[in-house]
Scaffold this active site. Structure first.
Site, mmCIF file in Angstrom:
data_model
loop_
_atom_site.group_PDB
_atom_site.id
_atom_site.type_symbol
_atom_site.label_atom_id
_atom_site.label_comp_id
_atom_site.label_asym_id
_atom_site.label_seq_id
_atom_site.Cartn_x
_atom_site.Cartn_y
_atom_site.Cartn_z
ATOM 1 N N GLU A 46 28.796 -0.911 37.701
ATOM 2 C CA GLU A 46 29.636 0.055 36.979
ATOM 3 C C GLU A 46 30.965 -0.561 36.554
ATOM 4 O O GLU A 46 31.472 -0.282 35.464
ATOM 5 C CB GLU A 46 29.879 1.292 37.864
ATOM 6 C CG GLU A 46 28.608 2.105 38.077
ATOM 7 C CD GLU A 46 28.790 3.211 39.104
ATOM 8 O OE1 GLU A 46 29.029 2.888 40.291
ATOM 9 O OE2 GLU A 46 28.715 4.383 38.724
ATOM 10 N N ALA A 53 30.194 -0.155 45.884
ATOM 11 C CA ALA A 53 31.234 0.527 46.647
ATOM 12 C C ALA A 53 31.003 0.194 48.119
ATOM 13 O O ALA A 53 29.878 -0.130 48.521
ATOM 14 C CB ALA A 53 31.142 2.026 46.412
ATOM 15 N N GLU A 55 21.840 3.129 44.235
ATOM 16 C CA GLU A 55 22.371 4.287 44.981
ATOM 17 C C GLU A 55 21.279 5.188 45.540
ATOM 18 O O GLU A 55 21.447 5.785 46.601
ATOM 19 C CB GLU A 55 23.307 5.111 44.084
ATOM 20 C CG GLU A 55 24.664 4.464 43.826
ATOM 21 C CD GLU A 55 24.662 3.504 42.652
ATOM 22 O OE1 GLU A 55 23.572 3.181 42.114
ATOM 23 O OE2 GLU A 55 25.751 3.063 42.269
ATOM 24 N N GLY A 73 28.613 0.153 42.303
ATOM 25 C CA GLY A 73 29.957 0.130 41.716
ATOM 26 C C GLY A 73 30.290 -1.190 41.041
ATOM 27 O O GLY A 73 31.152 -1.239 40.151
HETATM 28 N N1 COA Z 1 29.376 -2.157 51.211
HETATM 29 C C1 COA Z 1 29.811 -2.661 52.373
HETATM 30 N N2 COA Z 1 29.427 -3.872 52.823
HETATM 31 C C2 COA Z 1 28.587 -4.588 52.072
HETATM 32 C C3 COA Z 1 28.099 -4.126 50.848
HETATM 33 C C4 COA Z 1 28.509 -2.837 50.413
HETATM 34 N N3 COA Z 1 28.125 -2.319 49.253
HETATM 35 N N4 COA Z 1 27.258 -5.049 50.320
HETATM 36 C C5 COA Z 1 27.254 -6.077 51.197
HETATM 37 N N5 COA Z 1 28.042 -5.800 52.258
HETATM 38 C C6 COA Z 1 28.322 -6.643 53.439
HETATM 39 C C7 COA Z 1 27.157 -6.645 54.420
HETATM 40 O O1 COA Z 1 27.221 -5.503 55.260
HETATM 41 C C8 COA Z 1 27.416 -7.930 55.140
HETATM 42 O O2 COA Z 1 28.473 -7.728 56.044
HETATM 43 P P1 COA Z 1 28.371 -8.318 57.572
HETATM 44 O O3 COA Z 1 28.272 -9.804 57.395
HETATM 45 O O4 COA Z 1 29.650 -7.883 58.210
HETATM 46 O O5 COA Z 1 27.143 -7.718 58.177
HETATM 47 C C9 COA Z 1 27.940 -8.865 54.080
HETATM 48 O O6 COA Z 1 28.431 -8.002 53.040
HETATM 49 C C10 COA Z 1 26.880 -9.764 53.478
HETATM 50 O O7 COA Z 1 25.809 -8.964 53.003
HETATM 51 P P2 COA Z 1 24.273 -9.155 53.454
HETATM 52 O O8 COA Z 1 23.580 -7.849 53.283
HETATM 53 O O9 COA Z 1 24.228 -9.789 54.821
HETATM 54 O O10 COA Z 1 23.792 -10.218 52.386
HETATM 55 P P3 COA Z 1 22.280 -10.432 51.877
HETATM 56 O O11 COA Z 1 22.297 -11.707 51.113
HETATM 57 O O12 COA Z 1 21.312 -10.280 52.992
HETATM 58 O O13 COA Z 1 22.014 -9.202 50.846
HETATM 59 C C11 COA Z 1 22.586 -7.678 49.065
HETATM 60 C C12 COA Z 1 22.772 -9.091 49.664
HETATM 61 C C13 COA Z 1 23.567 -7.548 47.922
HETATM 62 C C14 COA Z 1 21.150 -7.519 48.572
HETATM 63 C C15 COA Z 1 22.883 -6.623 50.172
HETATM 64 O O14 COA Z 1 24.157 -6.932 50.738
HETATM 65 C C16 COA Z 1 22.928 -5.202 49.685
HETATM 66 O O15 COA Z 1 21.889 -4.611 49.422
HETATM 67 N N6 COA Z 1 24.146 -4.621 49.603
HETATM 68 C C17 COA Z 1 24.326 -3.219 49.280
HETATM 69 C C18 COA Z 1 24.106 -2.982 47.797
HETATM 70 C C19 COA Z 1 24.249 -1.511 47.499
HETATM 71 O O16 COA Z 1 23.501 -0.665 47.900
HETATM 72 N N7 COA Z 1 25.294 -1.232 46.691
HETATM 73 C C20 COA Z 1 25.522 0.107 46.193
HETATM 74 C C21 COA Z 1 26.477 0.824 47.036
HETATM 75 S S1 COA Z 1 26.719 2.466 46.359
#
Ligand code: COA
Length: 259
Positions: free
Chosen positions: A114, A65, A134, A111
């Protein structure tokens, strides 16, 4: 026309691609609403026989999400977010009368995991990663993750993933039964299509009946065996059952019409 999705239809298979690659296809309000409308197309357009949900780019299916939308929410707002998402999208996918399969092409987190689990089954690329992170945000899953992960991989494994927030790789997901196949990324859509090509040759009403009966296993308001008996009976009232049995006896291929 959608602003966050692309869709295409060929040979009865509707491919929905979530298209926010710069945000790793995170599910914001617009994506959820557009996905709901795309699922509605699956329900209502007779030329669609089955569907695939996938993510654009090489990196992510859906990284969760959209966390940007969280800070504005209080307890009631959080509850409403989960309720609405489940009602208009996740439950709607699960109850779709036509098969919807997830082709997980990268990160499927929160999400995203999910969303994949709401689909009827899942395939993934060898680069895919699954998790419910989460708890890192002081949250729990809100789109069915605690329920469907437990249904799919069992209580012990699900609880570990939900409590640690750890990710698992594609082969672990395969070993756990979270996905049915792991394939190289460039073969993912073709492999998914090849399974749906088989399903699309079957009697559509029987396909719907299978989905209903399997879903009943996880619906405590229903007795799944009774649902099966009813659906089995209803199949006998269809032209397609007559055609399928006749075609078998006449040693020819059945031509189903969905009636
Ligand atoms: N919501 C909003 N933005 C998200 C996102 C999310 N769930 N997951 C990734 N993004 C965005 C990042 O903020 C980043 O945006 P920016 O370039 O404007 O800063 C872009 O997507 C790329 O992500 P980034 O974190 O730079 O890539 P990475 O390769 O370093 O890491 C992940 C990849 C997937 C490990 C990391 O993005 C992450 O942990 N995301 C969140 C996962 C999460 O907690 N999901 C559950 C939400 S309830």
């Amino acid at each position: 026309m959608y602003s966050t999705l692309t869709t295409e239809l060929s040979t009865g298979i509707f491919i929905i691609t979530i298209n926010r690659p710069d945000k790793l296809n995170a599910l914001n309000k617009v994506v959820i609403e557009e996905l709901s409308l795309a699922i509605e197309e699956i329900y209502t357009r007779s030329e669609i026989k089955s569907a695939i949900i996938t993510g654009s780019g090489q990196k992510a299916f859906v990284a969760g999400a959209d966390i940007n939308e969280f800070l504005a929410l209080n307890a009631a707002g959080g509850k409403a977010l989960a309720q609405k998402g489940q009602d208009i999208l996740f439950t709607k996918i699960e109850k779709s009368p036509k098969p919807i399969v997830a082709a997980v092409n990268g990160f499927a987190l929160g999400g995203g995991c999910e969303l994949a689990m709401a689909c009827h089954f899942r395939l993934c690329s060898d680069t895919a990663k699954f998790g419910q992170p989460e708890v890192n945000l002081g949250l729990i899953p809100g789109y069915g993750g605690t329920q469907r992960l437990t249904q799919l991989i069992g209580k012990g494994r699900a609880t570990e993933l939900l409590l640690t927030g750890n990710m698992i790789d594609a082969n672990t997901a395969l070993q756990y039964g979270l996905v049915n196949y792991v394939v190289p990324q460039d073969e993912l859509l073709n492999k998914t299509r090849s399974l749906l090509d088989i399903i699309n040759t079957k009697a559509p009403l029987a396909i719907t009946a299978v989905i209903k009966a399997v879903n009943a296993v996880f619906d405590e308001t229903k007795n799944g065996f009774d649902v099966e008996i009813n659906e089995f009976g209803k199949c006998f009232g269809t032209a397609d059952m007559k055609e399928g049995a006749t075609a078998f006896l006449e040693k020819r291929k059945a031509n189903f019409i969905g009636k």
